[in-house]
Design an enzyme around this catalytic site. Structure first.
Site, PDB file in Angstrom:
ATOM      1  N   ARG A   1      -2.727  -1.991  -3.386  1.00  0.00           N
ATOM      2  CA  ARG A   1      -3.864  -1.088  -3.291  1.00  0.00           C
ATOM      3  C   ARG A   1      -3.708  -0.041  -4.393  1.00  0.00           C
ATOM      4  O   ARG A   1      -2.659   0.594  -4.510  1.00  0.00           O
ATOM      5  CB  ARG A   1      -3.868  -0.388  -1.936  1.00  0.00           C
ATOM      6  CG  ARG A   1      -4.962   0.634  -1.825  1.00  0.00           C
ATOM      7  CD  ARG A   1      -4.826   1.433  -0.562  1.00  0.00           C
ATOM      8  NE  ARG A   1      -5.920   2.374  -0.460  1.00  0.00           N
ATOM      9  CZ  ARG A   1      -5.860   3.489   0.231  1.00  0.00           C
ATOM     10  NH1 ARG A   1      -4.772   3.812   0.885  1.00  0.00           N
ATOM     11  NH2 ARG A   1      -6.887   4.296   0.285  1.00  0.00           N
TER      12      ARG A   1
ATOM     13  N   HIS B   1     -12.174   4.250  -0.467  1.00  0.00           N
ATOM     14  CA  HIS B   1     -12.012   3.436   0.757  1.00  0.00           C
ATOM     15  C   HIS B   1     -12.748   2.095   0.631  1.00  0.00           C
ATOM     16  O   HIS B   1     -13.139   1.495   1.626  1.00  0.00           O
ATOM     17  CB  HIS B   1     -12.521   4.181   2.013  1.00  0.00           C
ATOM     18  CG  HIS B   1     -11.718   5.402   2.337  1.00  0.00           C
ATOM     19  ND1 HIS B   1     -12.291   6.596   2.708  1.00  0.00           N
ATOM     20  CD2 HIS B   1     -10.387   5.606   2.345  1.00  0.00           C
ATOM     21  CE1 HIS B   1     -11.353   7.503   2.917  1.00  0.00           C
ATOM     22  NE2 HIS B   1     -10.179   6.918   2.713  1.00  0.00           N
TER      23      HIS B   1
ATOM     24  N   ASN C   1       0.886  -1.169   0.000  1.00  0.00           N
ATOM     25  CA  ASN C   1       0.000   0.000   0.000  1.00  0.00           C
ATOM     26  C   ASN C   1       0.926   1.223   0.000  1.00  0.00           C
ATOM     27  O   ASN C   1       1.434   1.635   1.042  1.00  0.00           O
ATOM     28  CB  ASN C   1      -0.884  -0.040   1.254  1.00  0.00           C
ATOM     29  CG  ASN C   1      -1.829   1.150   1.329  1.00  0.00           C
ATOM     30  OD1 ASN C   1      -1.766   2.064   0.501  1.00  0.00           O
ATOM     31  ND2 ASN C   1      -2.679   1.147   2.336  1.00  0.00           N
TER      32      ASN C   1
ATOM     33  N   GLU D   1      -7.336  -3.454   5.427  1.00  0.00           N
ATOM     34  CA  GLU D   1      -7.295  -3.358   3.963  1.00  0.00           C
ATOM     35  C   GLU D   1      -6.268  -4.338   3.386  1.00  0.00           C
ATOM     36  O   GLU D   1      -6.466  -4.892   2.303  1.00  0.00           O
ATOM     37  CB  GLU D   1      -6.957  -1.917   3.547  1.00  0.00           C
ATOM     38  CG  GLU D   1      -8.097  -0.943   3.819  1.00  0.00           C
ATOM     39  CD  GLU D   1      -7.634   0.479   4.019  1.00  0.00           C
ATOM     40  OE1 GLU D   1      -6.908   0.733   5.010  1.00  0.00           O
ATOM     41  OE2 GLU D   1      -8.005   1.348   3.222  1.00  0.00           O
TER      42      GLU D   1
ATOM     43  N   ARG E   1      -7.727  17.539   3.315  1.00  0.00           N
ATOM     44  CA  ARG E   1      -8.700  17.794   2.241  1.00  0.00           C
ATOM     45  C   ARG E   1      -9.985  18.369   2.847  1.00  0.00           C
ATOM     46  O   ARG E   1     -10.372  17.965   3.950  1.00  0.00           O
ATOM     47  CB  ARG E   1      -9.005  16.488   1.506  1.00  0.00           C
ATOM     48  CG  ARG E   1      -7.879  16.033   0.598  1.00  0.00           C
ATOM     49  CD  ARG E   1      -8.102  14.619   0.093  1.00  0.00           C
ATOM     50  NE  ARG E   1      -7.455  13.614   0.917  1.00  0.00           N
ATOM     51  CZ  ARG E   1      -7.708  12.319   0.891  1.00  0.00           C
ATOM     52  NH1 ARG E   1      -8.623  11.857   0.086  1.00  0.00           N
ATOM     53  NH2 ARG E   1      -7.066  11.481   1.683  1.00  0.00           N
TER      54      ARG E   1
END
Ligand code: AMP
Length: 398
Positions: free
Chosen positions: A93, A181, A9, A379, A241
């Site tokens: 990922r 996500h 990742n 993940e 963000r």
């Protein structure tokens, strides 16, 4: 020879990895997990085994300046520790799969090229995800690589949920909402039947609250809608963000302040959100420990946006049976969970203060009309599962 799978990742300044060892036809175990942080500044390497015991914690030389050299450093450590191990696959990922990739894919150089076209839609993540793939192609050209997309889990959204309401001729080029996500939400959906069977088939909102943050509305374990859209800028307030923004603000930045596109991109991806509001930090832990009004305002806004979006997705679902918290803030901050749950009490949610303080998994009272939970995401395991299935290294669960 033992079989291993590597999951990567790759981010802008970190490379997270998980190394799995095959036990038998059906089972794999974690051999090591860790990360290289501070790539390009002060690179640090940390690795733990499956039980959490520290295997490595060291500073790397300043030669680790980018994703490519981080992979070199990781590869030479893996070789020194597992000399002769057979790596049967590498799973990555990849944040954006665009319209085309609604499921994991076995990577080729041609597909990698296509994924580069999506860089403008995820400039913070996609280039680093793809650089890791490139580095593995160069280093281990014979090892199959699988890309697992954060957008894929949301590919079943309705046309209306995906709509970007601009002139339809503009939308033909792929201008629509995707959601992100997805690997985290897919993992959570996969463990709900075990952890909270009463809500697994119902209407659930999952709050992935980390440096990136979003909500996902699940119905019977499937994603119905998400607070993130065309890019990973929409919805909740995030570390750097802004979340949902009146598009007129962006026009103002261009037209009245005369900013260039790159400057606006930097503002939107790297300087807004918690960092922008507070002027102090993008780190929730840091902000919660401060008393400056700007830090408090940033936390207040983070909670406010989350509560507002939970209301919106509850409307989309036609009601709610359960709320699940996950990711860095969701898993580790009782204070943020408390504030979101208290402000969502109108939904019939009653927080169990003690269970919340001790981390759950259930953090609502037995009388609460809807239940609330803390479920750690994984993940890396989701990427590994996809990689094993696609490469025939594991049989699908029937
Ligand atoms: P992630 O992107 O999922 O790794 O999450 C990173 C975010 O989780 C950062 O804002 C951290 O400050 C936050 N975080 C991690 N641990 C805690 C904690 N104990 N309390 C509050 N925030 C935390």
């Amino acid at each position: 020879m033992e079989d291993y799978t590597l999951v990567l990742n790759a981010g802008s300044s970190s490379l997270k990895f998980c190394f799995f060892r095959r036990l038998d036809e059906k089972n794999w175990e974690v051999a090591a997990r860790g990360q290289i942080e501070g790539i390009g500044t002060v690179p640090q390497f940390s690795v733990r085994d499956a039980q959490g015991a520290v295997l490595v914690k060291s500073n790397l030389t300043a030669t680790v300046t980018d994703g490519q050299s981080a992979i070199e450093a990781l590869a030479s450590w893996l070789r020194s520790k597992w000399a002769g191990a057979r790596v049967s696959g590498v799973g990555h990922r990849v944040v954006h799969g665009g319209v085309q990739y609604d499921r994991p894919v076995l990577l080729t150089k041609q597909i990698l090229q296509q994924l580069h076209e999506l860089v403008p839609l995820a400039p913070l993540h996609q280039p680093h995800n793809l650089a890791a793939i490139e580095a593995v192609f160069n280093r281990l050209p014979d090892v199959p690589q699988v890309a697992c997309f954060d957008t894929a889990f949301h590919s079943g959204h309705s046309q209306v949920a995906n709509l970007v309401p601009l002139p339809s001729n503009l939308c033909k080029s792929g201008l629509r909402r995707y959601g992100f996500h997805g690997l985290s939400y897919e993992y959570i959906a996969s463990v709900l039947p075990e952890i909270c069977p009463d809500i697994a088939k119902g209407r659930v909102i999952v709050a992935h609250l980390g440096n990136g943050a979003s909500l996902c509305a699940l119905k019977d374990g499937k994603s119905i809608d998400s607070s993130l859209g065309f890019t990973a800028l929409d919805g909740l307030c995030m570390g750097t963000r802004p979340g949902a923004l009146d598009p007129g603000v962006v026009l103002y930045l261009f037209q009245s302040l005369g900013l260039a596109a790159k400057e606006v991109e930097t503002i939107l991806y790297k300087q807004s959100g918690l960092l922008g509001i507070s002027g102090i930090s993008n780190d929730m832990r840091d902000l919660l420990s401060r008393s400056e009004p700007e830090a408090c305002l940033a936390v207040d806004y983070f909670v406010y946006r989350a509560v507002k979006e939970i209301g919106a997705l509850t409307a989309v679902l036609g009601g709610i049976d359960g709320l699940v918290f996950t990711a860095g803030i969701g898993e580790n901050s009782p204070e943020i969970r408390k504030r979101i749950c208290v402000a969502s009490s109108w939904l019939g949610l009653e927080l169990d203060a003690q269970a919340n303080a001790s981390g759950g998994p259930r953090i609502s009272t037995q009388q609460s009309k809807i239940s609330a939970w803390v479920v750690p995401t994984n993940e890396e395991l989701m990427i590994a599962r996809h990689t094993w299935l696609l490469l025939g290294l594991m049989q699908p669960v029937s």
